[in-house]
Design a protein around this motif. Structure first.
Motif, short mmCIF file in Angstrom:
data_model
loop_
_atom_site.label_atom_id
_atom_site.label_comp_id
_atom_site.label_asym_id
_atom_site.label_seq_id
_atom_site.Cartn_x
_atom_site.Cartn_y
_atom_site.Cartn_z
N HIS A 6 0.81 -1.21 0.00
CA HIS A 6 0.00 0.00 0.00
C HIS A 6 0.85 1.26 0.00
O HIS A 6 0.31 2.35 -0.08
CB HIS A 6 -0.88 0.03 1.25
N SER A 213 -4.15 4.17 2.66
CA SER A 213 -3.27 3.67 1.61
C SER A 213 -3.33 4.54 0.36
O SER A 213 -2.36 4.67 -0.37
CB SER A 213 -3.65 2.24 1.25
N LYS A 215 -4.88 3.74 -2.18
CA LYS A 215 -4.85 2.80 -3.30
C LYS A 215 -6.27 2.49 -3.78
O LYS A 215 -7.13 2.10 -2.99
CB LYS A 215 -4.16 1.51 -2.87
N ASP A 221 -8.97 -7.21 -9.17
CA ASP A 221 -9.10 -7.29 -7.72
C ASP A 221 -10.47 -7.83 -7.33
O ASP A 221 -11.47 -7.55 -8.01
CB ASP A 221 -8.93 -5.91 -7.07
N TYR A 245 -8.88 -11.64 4.04
CA TYR A 245 -7.86 -11.34 3.03
C TYR A 245 -7.52 -12.56 2.19
O TYR A 245 -7.23 -12.47 0.98
CB TYR A 245 -6.62 -10.81 3.75
N TYR A 252 -9.20 -6.84 -2.23
CA TYR A 252 -9.27 -5.42 -1.89
C TYR A 252 -10.34 -5.34 -0.80
O TYR A 252 -11.54 -5.41 -1.08
CB TYR A 252 -9.66 -4.58 -3.11
N SER A 290 -7.72 -2.32 2.84
CA SER A 290 -7.43 -1.38 1.76
C SER A 290 -8.17 -0.06 1.91
O SER A 290 -7.67 0.99 1.51
CB SER A 290 -7.81 -2.00 0.40
N GLU A 291 -9.38 -0.10 2.45
CA GLU A 291 -10.21 1.10 2.55
C GLU A 291 -11.18 0.98 3.72
O GLU A 291 -11.52 -0.13 4.14
CB GLU A 291 -10.99 1.28 1.24
#
Length: 400
Positions: A6, A213, A215, A221, A245, A252, A290-291
């Motif tokens: 990231h 991140s 990203k 993904d 994960y 993601y 990731s978010e």
């Protein structure tokens, strides 16, 4: 070891356009290895922020984590076991490597053993059972760097919130009952240490940017959505998110965090212990995430699934509470056939953490008061030396 993925090399601390790029090829190839160490008990976003700052001072971050025995000797009993603490630190996305059973006192021998250029610690003080600075040797030898301590969070504060069992910490740290309780919990016999205690956490957009991140999901993904309180972000959450994960080759993972009022609706008591801003940073620091959606709707509906183009929705083995209308919050992803219940093998909950604290309340109170008493002794000695130095300067000036 799972690489973060990231963060780009620009996060090593060099700004774009700086003179770092003008170094010789030999210097550019050299990797700066940074050492951090600590107990990392009840890991929170303050610990993560320290490690983020440390990583920005070099290229490769090695983190030493002390054993239960060492912590008990110098501070008192830890809340989490060493195995739990090792795994929590590994899950922080700025960490490249951990050293299990690192010595409590940081020496040049330790830095050299792990090929580290210098060590980094916050602008507070860590003392041995004898009241000595654990970083004295590396400070004297010029292999010590300092980063800013994160305001508004400490283990003392979090334990105080759990023991108080009110909702004052959700919005108002100035509440007199809450302040009195934290004073009693962390205050030593000679008053408050400047390095221990409670201060107010103020969320800023810059802090979120530092942790996020940045990203975007890429073609190919698998977008996985999970939601919850993720309160007192702990090893149970880490094991669950690691399991999430692993559900895809290129995951993601988006975590939806519920607002404080929503969490209190379905959890009750004084939950959440950490407010939504604090919980946001805790989750963003995890390498499997990731978010984050701040204030996610409780019901995972069509709009959310379509907006984020979600491929899979996951939930753990914990109880699913109905929404305000008594409906299943996962009805839509179940209808689409994209819902999956996961078993991480770790059933630890936030309730379990709170229970650990309550059952050992007297031990933790004694631990914190002992810690603060040692810090106050050092602080007073530093003040006396400083005042003595000023008096000497004045005497020398008067003699001129």
């Amino acid at each position: 070891m799972i690489k973060n993925g990231h963060h780009t090399s620009s996060e090593s601390g060099a700004e774009p356009g700086s003179t770092v790029g003008a170094c010789s090829p030999e210097k550019r190839k050299r990797v700066v290895r940074v050492w951090c160490d600590g107990c990392y008990d009840m890991v929170h976003y303050g610990h993560s922020n320290q490690l983020r700052q440390a990583k920005a001072m070099g290229d490769y971050l090695v983190v030493g984590v002390h054993t239960d025995e060492e912590i008990a000797k110098h501070k008192g009993p830890p809340v989490f076991t060493q195995a739990e603490r090792y795994k929590m630190v590994r899950a922080i996305k700025w960490v490249d490597e951990i050293v299990e059973g690192a010595p409590y006192v940081t020496t040049l021998e330790t830095l050299d053993k792990y090929n580290c250029d210098f060590c980094v610690h916050g602008d507070d003080i860590t003392l041995t059972v004898d009241g000595k600075d654990t970083y004295d040797e590396v400070k004297r030898m010029g292999r010590y760097r300092e980063c800013k301590r994160t305001q508004g969070v400490s283990t003392t504060d979090l334990v105080g919130r759990m023991l108080l069992m009110t909702k004052a910490h959700h919005s108002n740290i100035d509440n007199s009952d809450y302040q009195q309780h934290t004073d009693n919990f962390g205050k030593g016999p000679k008053g408050h240490s400047p390095w221990t205690g409670v201060s107010q956490f103020l969320q800023t957009s810059q802090k979120i940017i530092q942790f996020a991140s940045g990203k975007e999901p890429q073609p190919g993904d698998t977008i996985i959505y999970v939601a919850g309180a993720f309160d007192l972000f702990h090893i149970g959450h880490v094991d669950f998110l690691e399991t999430v994960y692993k559900q895809a080759e290129r995951p993601y993972v988006i975590v939806g965090l519920h607002f404080d009022q929503e969490v209190n609706r379905y959890k009750g008591k004084n939950y959440p212990i950490m407010n939504v801003h604090e919980r946001t940073l805790s989750v963003l620091a995890c390498r499997y995430v990731s978010e984050v959606v701040i204030g996610a709707p409780y019901a995972v509906g069509k709009d959310l699934l379509d907006h984020f183009k979600v491929d899979l929705v996951c939930h753990g083995k914990t109880e699913v509470f109905p929404d305000k209308d008594g409906a299943d919050p996962y009805a839509e992803p179940k209808r689409r056939g994209i819902f999956r219940t996961l078993d991480s093998g770790n059933g630890l909950t936030t309730d379990d953490i709170v229970q650990r604290i309550i059952e050992n309340r007297l031990q933790f109170e004694a631990r914190n008061q002992k810690k603060e008493a040692k810090e106050m002794a050092v602080f007073e000695a530093m003040k006396r030396r400083e005042e003595g130095g000023k008096s000497e300067d004045c005497a020398q000036a008067a003699a001129l």
